[in-house]
Design a protein around this motif. Structure first.
Motif: not given
Ligand code: IYR
Length: 328
Positions: A37, A141, A154
């Motif tokens: 993010e 998360i 998400y």
């Molecule tokens: N959930 C992650 C951000 C993220 C990671 C992936 I691998 C993705 O495909 C999409 C989003 C976080 O907590 O930063």
């Protein structure tokens, strides 16, 4: 070090070993990814998974960094405009940190996550997943009390990113593991392969050795930190002379964050580490691996204050290129 060792070193967990072995047998042209993010300034949490991407590049993988703008939006991190702007600044910092530019593809989530096919596949996954399961996947998360519908969408989007980005291996911190387990369960329902994943350990708060080091609370290190900032944070860090500290009085587990940062940030990026000491205290110490440094701290040969001095020096070397980038 062979490819399997390089791929899996310092991992807290791989899912599954057999699948990683198959990738390690022929890593050339294989693709791994991490999603972040966008948050403006790289901090030590990003750097931990970035170290793993660097290992993977050295093992022959191609790497994708997903700047997960839509995910940040769903996780209530600001207006879409702001998040987009932030994402643009992160790319250069990753390169300055040490990712191989010729071999790193940066992708914005919104470049493909708003397409028709993606949206329909997402709705299929929504039909396959209970709210309770999605909520569990997000437990580590999100931080808010009440669960929004966006937070149930998400993890399903994160699952779908894997086939849409065409990656062979998904990387994340241990807090991402339940999302990856959900992905293994639900992707076959839309005729996609269950993905292989690798999770990096969580590092304890630098100041207390408790919980996890994060950008939002407690003491962390970011690319904005000056040399002085780093020195003062590391000097104040919790560092008993052991890798296995006693729990707190109220029973909370504790780690030695100084040792963890040596193990997961410094040794993977430097062939040798020198701890400078005045002659009267025994002179410099040189280490070619983490184990010897840990052993010396435990035996008393290495004093925590000297370990901290070296840690600040090496962290500063890791961060300096990105800090200069930010200053431009
Ligand atoms: N959930 C992650 C951000 C993220 C990671 C992936 I691998 C993705 O495909 C999409 C989003 C976080 O907590 O930063």
């Amino acid at each position: 070090m062979d490819a399997y060792e390089r791929i899996t070193r310092n991992a807290a967990e791989v899912v599954t070993e057999e699948e990683i072995e198959a990738l390690a047998d022929d890593p050339d042209g294989k693709r791994a990814y991490v999603g972040y993010e966008p948050s403006g300034v790289l901090h030590i949490g990003h750097m931990l998974t970035a170290n793993k991407l660097i290992d993977l590049q050295e093992a022959g993988f191609e790497v994708t960094v997903l700047l997960a703008d839509v995910h940040a939006y769903l996780n209530d991190k600001g207006s879409f405009e702001e998040i987009r702007h932030t994402a643009e600044r992160m790319r250069d910092q990753f390169i300055a940190y040490g990712l191989d530019e010729s071999n790193t593809q940066f992708v914005l989530g919104s470049d493909f996550q708003l397409d028709d096919d993606y949206t329909l596949d997402l709705h299929s996954l929504e039909l396959e997943t209970t709210l309770a399961r999605a909520e569990r996947a997000m437990a580590e998360i999100t931080s808010g009390d009440s669960v929004k519908v966006s937070q149930a969408v998400y993890p399903l989007m994160q699952a779908l990113d894997i086939p849409y980005l065409g990656v062979d291996l998904a990387i994340g911190g241990m807090e991402q593991r339940k999302v990856h387990m959900l992905a293994r369960d639900v992707l076959p329902s839309i005729d996609r392969e269950p993905p292989t994943s690798l999770h990096t350990p969580l590092i304890a708060d630098l100041g207390t050795g408790r919980g996890k080091m994060s950008s939002s609370a407690g003491v962390t290190i970011s690319m904005e930190d000056s040399r002085d900032d780093i020195e003062s944070k590391v000097n104040d860090a919790y560092c008993p002379p052991t890798a296995d500290p006693e729990p707190t009085d109220d029973g909370e587990a504790r780690e030695n964050p100084v040792l963890q940062v040596f193990e997961y940030h410094v040794f993977p990026r430097f062939d040798a580490v020198t701890v400078e000491r005045p002659k009267e205290y025994g002179g410099d110490l040189a280490y070619e691996g983490y184990g010897a440094l840990e052993a010396d701290l435990e035996s008393g040969e290495l004093h925590p204050a000297d370990a901290k001095g070296a840690l600040a020096e090496y962290l500063d070397r890791l961060i300096a290129p990105g800090r200069e980038q930010l200053a431009e």
